[in-house]
Design a protein around this motif. Structure first.
Motif, PDB file in Angstrom:
ATOM      1  N   ILE A 272       0.843  -1.201   0.000  1.00 40.39           N
ATOM      2  CA  ILE A 272       0.000   0.000   0.000  1.00 40.39           C
ATOM      3  C   ILE A 272       0.876   1.248   0.000  1.00 40.39           C
ATOM      4  CG2 ILE A 272      -1.628   1.355   1.392  1.00 40.39           C
ATOM      5  CD1 ILE A 272      -2.820  -1.403   2.282  1.00 40.39           C
ATOM      6  N   ALA A 273       1.911   1.266   0.823  1.00 44.75           N
ATOM      7  CA  ALA A 273       2.810   2.431   0.868  1.00 44.75           C
ATOM      8  C   ALA A 273       3.472   2.653  -0.488  1.00 44.75           C
ATOM      9  CB  ALA A 273       3.863   2.236   1.951  1.00 44.75           C
TER      10      ALA A 273
ATOM     11  N   GLY B  11      -0.722   8.179  -5.340  1.00 43.40           N
ATOM     12  CA  GLY B  11      -1.395   9.090  -4.421  1.00 43.40           C
ATOM     13  C   GLY B  11      -2.371   8.344  -3.528  1.00 43.40           C
ATOM     14  N   PRO B  12      -3.329   9.058  -2.935  1.00 46.90           N
ATOM     15  CA  PRO B  12      -4.281   8.424  -2.019  1.00 46.90           C
ATOM     16  C   PRO B  12      -5.038   7.280  -2.705  1.00 46.90           C
ATOM     17  CG  PRO B  12      -4.442  10.803  -1.872  1.00 46.90           C
ATOM     18  CD  PRO B  12      -3.553  10.497  -3.047  1.00 46.90           C
ATOM     19  N   LEU B  13      -5.304   6.231  -1.923  1.00 48.84           N
ATOM     20  CA  LEU B  13      -5.943   5.028  -2.453  1.00 48.84           C
ATOM     21  C   LEU B  13      -7.221   4.711  -1.701  1.00 48.84           C
ATOM     22  CD1 LEU B  13      -2.775   2.720  -2.549  1.00 48.84           C
ATOM     23  CD2 LEU B  13      -3.681   4.121  -4.425  1.00 48.84           C
TER      24      LEU B  13
ATOM     25  N   PRO C 123      -7.201   4.407  -7.203  1.00 46.20           N
ATOM     26  CA  PRO C 123      -6.926   5.760  -6.711  1.00 46.20           C
ATOM     27  C   PRO C 123      -8.174   6.253  -5.964  1.00 46.20           C
ATOM     28  CG  PRO C 123      -6.239   5.560  -8.998  1.00 46.20           C
ATOM     29  CD  PRO C 123      -7.025   4.318  -8.667  1.00 46.20           C
ATOM     30  N   ASP C 124      -7.984   6.898  -4.848  1.00 44.71           N
ATOM     31  CA  ASP C 124      -9.114   7.354  -4.043  1.00 44.71           C
ATOM     32  C   ASP C 124     -10.050   8.206  -4.890  1.00 44.71           C
ATOM     33  OD1 ASP C 124     -10.660   7.553  -1.740  1.00 44.71           O
ATOM     34  OD2 ASP C 124      -9.585   9.315  -1.012  1.00 44.71           O
ATOM     35  N   GLY C 125     -11.327   7.850  -4.880  1.00 44.53           N
ATOM     36  CA  GLY C 125     -12.335   8.591  -5.633  1.00 44.53           C
ATOM     37  C   GLY C 125     -12.610   8.041  -7.013  1.00 44.53           C
TER      38      GLY C 125
ATOM     39  N   ILE D 239      -7.157   0.565   5.950  1.00 42.81           N
ATOM     40  CA  ILE D 239      -5.892  -0.172   6.002  1.00 42.81           C
ATOM     41  C   ILE D 239      -4.836   0.723   5.371  1.00 42.81           C
ATOM     42  CG2 ILE D 239      -6.837  -2.510   6.110  1.00 42.81           C
ATOM     43  CD1 ILE D 239      -6.367  -2.760   3.090  1.00 42.81           C
ATOM     44  N   GLY D 240      -3.742   0.888   6.061  1.00 46.33           N
ATOM     45  CA  GLY D 240      -2.680   1.751   5.550  1.00 46.33           C
ATOM     46  C   GLY D 240      -3.144   3.173   5.292  1.00 46.33           C
ATOM     47  N   GLY D 241      -4.139   3.632   6.063  1.00 40.91           N
ATOM     48  CA  GLY D 241      -4.671   4.982   5.880  1.00 40.91           C
ATOM     49  C   GLY D 241      -5.619   5.117   4.703  1.00 40.91           C
TER      50      GLY D 241
END
Length: 125
Positions: free
Chosen positions: A17-18, A25-27, A45-47, A61-63
């Motif tokens: 994840i990192a 970017g954000p996931l 990708p987040d969104g 998980i993992g932020g």
């Protein structure tokens, strides 16, 4: 708030994840289908995947937020999910595919005590 998590990640999953966050970017994650151990959550990708009232956020998980469809949640609500990484190919749109690995869901039933704690928490909401 309870310390019982509905979704966890292994160290290998957190490392991946990192790495993916650095590249993309954000996931976000969505457990798309699957009824049992060995299912593969999708990583986006987040969104990129629209979530709504038909989805339940199990945790992070993992932020990264981790979602599941509400009907699937009804089936899996008595389980703790642990996200791991194994060699192979996951879903064709999941970001880990080019890495030669896939995320993998492992599960275990909550103990009676854990379930009682979670049920009491749900009633209080």
């Amino acid at each position: 708030m309870t310390t019982i998590s509905r979704v966890l990640a292994t160290d290998a999953a957190l490392d991946l994840i990192a790495k993916l966050k650095t590249k993309h970017g954000p996931l976000m994650f969505h457990q798309s289908g699957g009824c049992c151990d060995g299912s593969s959550p999708m990583c986006y990708p987040d969104g990129d995947l629209l979530v709504g009232n038909g989805d339940v956020q199990l945790g992070e998980i993992g932020g990264c937020p981790f979602y599941m469809s509400a009907p699937q949640y009804e089936y899996w609500k008595h389980t703790e999910l642990t996200i791991d990484v194994v060699p192979g190919r996951g879903g064709m749109f999941s970001l880990e595919g080019p890495e030669g690995v896939r995320f993998l869901t492992r599960s275990r039933l909550f103990t009676d005590a854990e379930w009682a704690t979670l049920a009491a928490e749900l009633e209080s909401q």
